[in-house]
Design an enzyme around this catalytic site. Structure first.
Site, PDB file in Angstrom:
ATOM      1  N   GLY A   1      -0.587   4.634  -5.475  1.00  0.00           N
ATOM      2  CA  GLY A   1      -0.595   2.972  -5.699  1.00  0.00           C
ATOM      3  C   GLY A   1       0.786   2.689  -6.924  1.00  0.00           C
ATOM      4  O   GLY A   1       1.436   1.363  -7.155  1.00  0.00           O
TER       5      GLY A   1
ATOM      6  N   VAL B   1      -4.289   4.220  -0.306  1.00  0.00           N
ATOM      7  CA  VAL B   1      -4.806   4.604   0.349  1.00  0.00           C
ATOM      8  C   VAL B   1      -6.075   6.189  -0.005  1.00  0.00           C
ATOM      9  O   VAL B   1      -6.943   5.934   0.562  1.00  0.00           O
ATOM     10  CB  VAL B   1      -4.005   5.330   1.725  1.00  0.00           C
ATOM     11  CG1 VAL B   1      -3.764   4.326   2.634  1.00  0.00           C
ATOM     12  CG2 VAL B   1      -3.443   6.720   1.502  1.00  0.00           C
TER      13      VAL B   1
ATOM     14  N   ILE C   1       0.548  -0.880   0.001  1.00  0.00           N
ATOM     15  CA  ILE C   1       0.013   0.143   0.016  1.00  0.00           C
ATOM     16  C   ILE C   1       0.802   1.180   0.093  1.00  0.00           C
ATOM     17  O   ILE C   1       2.140   0.849   0.621  1.00  0.00           O
ATOM     18  CB  ILE C   1      -0.231  -0.151   1.542  1.00  0.00           C
ATOM     19  CG1 ILE C   1      -1.774  -1.102   1.667  1.00  0.00           C
ATOM     20  CG2 ILE C   1      -1.898   1.187   0.981  1.00  0.00           C
ATOM     21  CD1 ILE C   1      -2.577  -1.378   2.891  1.00  0.00           C
ATOM     22  N   CYS C   2       0.327   2.777  -0.563  1.00  0.00           N
ATOM     23  CA  CYS C   2       0.788   3.489  -0.694  1.00  0.00           C
ATOM     24  C   CYS C   2      -0.024   4.468  -0.842  1.00  0.00           C
ATOM     25  O   CYS C   2      -1.156   4.216  -0.955  1.00  0.00           O
ATOM     26  CB  CYS C   2       2.088   3.812  -1.535  1.00  0.00           C
ATOM     27  SG  CYS C   2       1.878   3.806  -3.143  1.00  0.00           S
ATOM     28  N   HIS C   3       0.571   5.644  -1.532  1.00  0.00           N
ATOM     29  CA  HIS C   3      -0.991   6.494  -1.728  1.00  0.00           C
ATOM     30  C   HIS C   3      -1.832   6.682  -2.374  1.00  0.00           C
ATOM     31  O   HIS C   3      -2.815   6.544  -2.294  1.00  0.00           O
ATOM     32  CB  HIS C   3       0.535   8.220  -1.691  1.00  0.00           C
ATOM     33  CG  HIS C   3      -0.518   9.582  -1.540  1.00  0.00           C
ATOM     34  ND1 HIS C   3      -0.174  10.495  -2.136  1.00  0.00           N
ATOM     35  CD2 HIS C   3      -2.217   9.808  -1.394  1.00  0.00           C
ATOM     36  CE1 HIS C   3      -1.157  11.517  -1.853  1.00  0.00           C
ATOM     37  NE2 HIS C   3      -2.348  10.469  -1.116  1.00  0.00           N
TER      38      HIS C   3
END
Length: 107
Positions: free
Chosen positions: A68, A93, A64-66
């Site tokens: 993708g 997210v 997971i990141c901001h």
């Protein structure tokens, strides 16, 4: 690596018949402090190579990141390092907040 939509991850996390995946958040600490999925493990992208031994290569892992993109890069790295079940949270997210948890802060 499979791409996983936020709604699909939500179903997975709420399905009592399925084992929970490791949620691996590869953003920076300040981003994680601002918002994160419950029970996500923070491991900033640049620290992943030095912490591979802390991860289970056979466990289903959702990166997971901001948005993708960083998570996709880390997912590829994990696959090349022998990890078997890697998923990238599409849209990160930001997409999770937009489609699953509208109360989650965004940035």
């Amino acid at each position: 690596m499979q791409q996983l939509k936020p709604q699909d991850l939500q179903h997975w996390l709420t399905d009592p018949a399925r084992a929970k995946p490791l949620l691996l958040d590869v953003r920076e600490p300040w981003e994680y402090q601002y918002c994160h999925l419950p029970d996500a493990l923070l491991m900033p992208m640049n620290s992943v190579p030095g912490k591979l031994a802390q991860l289970d290569q056979l466990a289903p892992t959702v990166v997971i990141c901001h948005h993708g993109m960083r998570s996709m890069q880390v997912g590829r790295y994990l696959e090349h390092s022998g990890f078997a079940h890697i998923y990238n949270l599409q849209g990160g997210v930001d997409a999770w907040a937009a489609s699953v948890d509208p109360d989650m802060p965004t940035y």
